[in-house]
Design a protein around this motif. Structure first.
Motif, mmCIF file in Angstrom:
data_model
loop_
_atom_site.group_PDB
_atom_site.id
_atom_site.type_symbol
_atom_site.label_atom_id
_atom_site.label_comp_id
_atom_site.label_asym_id
_atom_site.label_seq_id
_atom_site.Cartn_x
_atom_site.Cartn_y
_atom_site.Cartn_z
ATOM 1 N N TRP B 490 32.680 -1.899 52.988
ATOM 2 C CA TRP B 490 31.487 -2.080 53.289
ATOM 3 C C TRP B 490 31.120 -1.162 54.352
ATOM 4 N N LEU B 493 30.112 1.861 52.414
ATOM 5 C CA LEU B 493 28.729 1.403 51.439
ATOM 6 C C LEU B 493 27.705 1.438 52.409
ATOM 7 N N ARG B 496 24.255 3.479 52.623
ATOM 8 C CA ARG B 496 23.376 3.227 51.362
ATOM 9 C C ARG B 496 22.836 1.862 51.280
ATOM 10 N N MET B 510 23.736 -2.779 45.148
ATOM 11 C CA MET B 510 25.140 -3.194 44.980
ATOM 12 C C MET B 510 25.532 -3.007 43.624
ATOM 13 N N LEU B 513 26.370 0.361 43.304
ATOM 14 C CA LEU B 513 27.622 0.998 43.717
ATOM 15 C C LEU B 513 29.066 0.355 43.334
ATOM 16 N N MET B 517 32.040 2.373 42.513
ATOM 17 C CA MET B 517 33.242 1.961 43.079
ATOM 18 C C MET B 517 34.270 2.181 42.000
#
Lengths: 213, 646
Positions: B490, B493, B496, B510, B513, B517
């Motif tokens: 987190w 991230l 963003r 998400m 993302l 990932m």
């Protein structure tokens, strides 16, 4: 963000494990089908735009849920903000058909005080030989539940698109008729907007609490 | 592999090889031609088989030979000569026919009714011959084979011996010998003596060689110890750090091994992949030993291809799930075998722990474990038991996933502590989606993701090499690593996410993302590991309190908190014999030491430099090398327990 939509509906897909919820969603959102897929762990989400009438797009936010019993305490918190859902059973698995009532009750209980529009989906209709639930029987149950019924196959792409559009249109009609109202504090239905930009569709005329038309 | 062995001048040279410790399989194969043995007495020779089947490194062969020569006493009693070249084929054929016999006398496919039985047929009948093999390999006699080095000399003596071999019972052999003339017997004796002499000489050489290799292992271990101490905080406890490949016998052996390997796991290189299987199994074995499990019995029970008396209590749901479960990475026809093995492990675990049974997501865990254990079902079960029963909190997968719900709540608190801005932002988004009144409820936004991360231990969310590092860390540091990793992700991230203006936007961002990932190395594994080790001391401050708080909040009458049973601090019983497996792994691990021993020092220097460069850069990354050493050292010295998972 992406394209402009007039409404956003949050839909949830529920039913026993292995009835094919994720496959249905994956076919609908990604156009893909795999024979073997990993079981859903917890909840997962997908999104897609559908055009309900020419120029009128609705964004669907789709919540996939783990079917296994022990996940229910977690997945049920995702019912509340949903305006509709697919209630899925496996045509080749009678037990999943028998559990429909439990699923519906559970959903209704947790969505209070809002209502939730369901579509009954008999999945895996490609497996004709293995079928354990007849269309008539399923239709009867759908009638009793007060919902529409459709038979689908993610594998052969039968009625996948239709199942989602039928449900979307159903909800859309109810919204138009004012049976479902948009409320600020509810994520189930949201009127269209584009972040950081003023409402840009003709629908941006703020849909009233009663009836947007 | 050499097909024929010449005896004579050269034969002793054959074993005089590879003093530098590295030896190819061909070389070792010279005197370990495989053949088939038909008698059970011959099991001593099983270990002569090339070790390639068991997946150990080449050097293991040599060590194998050394050890089994010492057991090679029934030279004459029970060997059959099989022409070279055909032996392995015969052997395979006989195994295959055993397999098909087994299939044929099980015509129960149709007759079974119960759903459990159907599952068992699916799992065990389809690939029964393979199953046979893997069950066999559990008791370390993987393959029936022998050395036919004994039969290489063609003279009358060996003809007699050959004939003698064909008599399958002792009595027949005695009769055979009784019929011989004394002249012939003399020949035989001479021949036997000759062979004994050769084997004795080989034995002596192998023993010397074993000594040399052993010293080399020692030396390399010392190098690793030195490296570990060099990067440690150099407190007094750190000077007691001593690296061994396997726990040494004695009271503190396990703890010593554990502390050293934990330190290795914290290095940027992490646990070398060649060690991973052995390391995980050592941990699992220690746990099973601590709860006094008769493993052989458990295996028979868990992998029983007939239904067990209490299988029905497993519940229909599990069985139904197992029928359908798979792993998306095992696709197509070739994947079929892997899928069956996977399901056997899942059923075995469900039989072992009925309270937990099967939980969606286990397939992901078991598939990764199976990969590390190289497809060995029994080993995979061990690791799975250790992971679920011991490492992860109780009820993580059972009991409506209560402990998981607790951890998701605990995580949100930790997020508030460690990343207050992001936490506030997410809270605002949730609140905006939520607005007071109306009784509407948007679940906490992080839940969807942390739930999946925790349940699959990141196996479906991060690239493979990162996942393995995380798992190593979980095994040594406990389940709090999962929370740390989630925090680190987190944190990465956060930037963003802070752009997101609504819950919907958050979810769609998400969506992208998580894809990045998994597929595009959005999260750098070294950076991630470093962040998780340095974000807070071990055990994570307040974690135990938070977990307890939420456990009590969720249900009014929670089960008592699991007492932290002592896992470390208990060495192996000193009367436990070092068996073949231990020897094998010792030497196979030595093979990996080569690169590591050499690489470690420069790697560490680079690492220290790297850390120096980064120092003072970020708050979440305090990056002090001292903080990277295992937590327990600072608290209670080497005898401190590993972090409890309760």
């Amino acid at each position: 963000m992406e394209a402009i939509w007039i409404y956003q509906f949050r839909l949830i897909v529920i039913g026993d494990s292995t009835v094919g919820k994720s496959c249905l969603l994956r076919r609908f959102t990604e156009g893909k089908f795999t024979d073997i897929s990993d079981p859903t762990v917890g909840v997962d989400f997908f999104a897609r735009l559908v055009e309900i009438e020419p120029g009128k797009r609705i964004k669907l936010q789709l919540w996939d849920t783990a079917g296994q019993e022990r996940f229910r305490s977690i997945t049920r918190s995702y019912y509340r903000n949903s305006v509709g859902g697919l209630l899925v059973f496996d045509l080749t698995n009678r037990r999943s058909f028998e559990h429909l009532k439990d699923w519906l009750e559970e959903a209704k209980m947790h969505v209070q005080p809002f209502q939730i529009v369901f579509l009954l989906v008999g999945h895996k209709c490609d497996l004709i030989q293995l079928r354990q639930v007849s269309r008539e029987e399923a239709e009867k149950v759908a009638l009793a539940f007060g919902m529409k019924y459709i038979e689908t196959s993610a594998k052969d792409t039968v009625n996948v698109e239709e199942s989602f559009t039928v449900l979307t249109r159903d909800i859309y009609e109810r919204v138009k008729r004012g049976e479902i109202s948009i409320q600020e504090d509810w994520e189930g239905v949201k009127s269209g907007f584009v972040p950081n930009v003023v409402h840009s569709s003709e629908e941006a005329v703020k849909p009233g609490r009663r009836c947007p038309c | 592999m050499a097909s024929q062995v010449e005896f004579g001048q050269g034969e002793l040279l054959e074993i005089d090889i590879c003093d530098d410790g590295i030896c190819s399989e061909e070389e070792s194969g010279v005197f370990v031609n495989s053949g088939a043995s038909y008698t059970d007495e011959f099991s001593e020779f099983h270990q002569w088989a090339p070790a390639s089947k068991s997946g150990l490194s080449d050097i293991t062969n040599l060590e194998n030979n050394t050890i089994c020569v010492s057991g090679a006493k029934p030279l004459v009693s029970s060997c059959t000569q099989i022409p070279n070249g055909t032996d392995s084929a015969n052997c395979r054929k006989s195994v295959a026919s055993v397999g098909s016999d087994y299939l044929e006398d099980e015509p129960r496919t149709m007759s079974r009714a119960s759903i459990v039985d159907c599952l068992l047929i699916e799992l065990y009948d389809t690939y029964s011959s393979n199953n046979r093999k893997s069950v066999d390999s559990l008791d370390s006699s993987t393959e029936a084979s022998s050395s036919d080095a004994f039969f290489g000399r063609s003279n009358t003596g060996s003809n007699f011996l050959q004939e003698l071999q064909e008599k399958h019972t002792k009595r027949l052999q005695i009769n055979y010998l009784a019929q011989k003339e004394s002249e012939e017997l003399k020949w035989i004796i001479q021949e036997v003596n000759y062979r004994i002499a050769i084997q004795s000489a080989k034995l002596v050489r192998q023993l010397k060689r074993k000594d040399r290799l052993y010293n080399k292992v020692q030396k390399n271990c010392d190098i690793v110890t030195a490296c570990l101490q060099a990067v440690s905080q150099k407190r007094r406890v750190d000077t007691r750090l001593k690296f061994t490949l396997e726990p040494s016998l004695g009271k503190n052996g396990f703890q010593q091994w554990y502390d050293a390997l934990k330190a290795v796991a914290r290095l940027p290189t992490g646990i070398p992949k060649e060690w991973r299987k052995r390391v995980w199994l050592t941990l699992a074995d220690q746990y099973l030993h601590s709860i006094s499990i008769d493993w052989e019995k458990t295996l028979r029970f868990a992998f029983n291809d007939r239904s067990n008396p209490d299988d029905d209590s497993l519940g229909i749901q599990i069985v139904k799930d197992l029928h359908r479960t798979g792993c998306s990475s095992y696709c197509g026809q070739e994947g079929e075998q892997d899928r069956v093995v996977l399901k056997r492990v899942l059923l075995a675990y469900a039989r072992w722990n009925k309270a937990v049974g099967y939980c969606q997501g286990f397939n992901v865990l078991a598939a990764l474990i199976l990969e590390v254990t190289e497809g060995n079902e029994g080993d995979a079960l061990k690791v799975m038991i250790y992971l679920i029963d011991k490492v992860l909190p109780d009820s993580y997968f059972a009991n409506n996933l209560r402990a998981l719900s607790v951890d998701m709540a605990v995580f949100r608190d930790l997020l508030r502590l460690k990343l207050p801005e992001l936490s506030q932002h997410l809270h605002n988004l949730q609140k905006a989606a939520n607005r007071e009144g109306g009784g509407s409820y948007e679940p906490p936004l992080t839940n969807v993701f942390t739930m999946q991360w925790f349940l699959t231990m990141f196996a479906t969310c991060l690239p493979h090499h990162t996942v393995l590092k995380i798992w190593d860390s979980v095994f040594f540091e406990g389940s709090e690593v999962l929370l740390r990793v989630a925090l680190a992700i987190w944190a990465k991230l956060g930037e963003r996410i802070e752009y997101c203006q609504s819950a919907d936007e958050f979810y769609s961002t998400m969506g992208c993302l998580t894809q990045e990932m998994l597929e595009h190395d959005l999260i750098d594994s070294n950076e991630l590991m470093q962040t998780l080790y340095s974000m807070a001391p071990f055990p994570f401050p307040q974690l135990a309190e938070l977990r307890e708080k939420y456990t009590y909040n969720i249900t009014p009458f929670p089960a008592p908190v699991k007492p932290c049973s002592s896992q470390g601090g208990r060495g192996r019983d000193s009367d436990e014999e070092v068996d073949m497996d231990d020897e094998d792994s010792l030497v196979s691990a030595l093979g990996c030491l080569g690169p590591i021993g050499g690489l470690l020092a420069p790697e560490l220097q680079r690492y220290q430099k790297h850390l120096k460069d980064q120092r003072g850069e970020q708050s979440l990354r305090s990056s002090n090398i001292a903080e990277l050493s295992p937590g327990p050292w600072g608290r209670g010295g080497p005898s401190t327990r590993p972090p409890s998972t309760a």
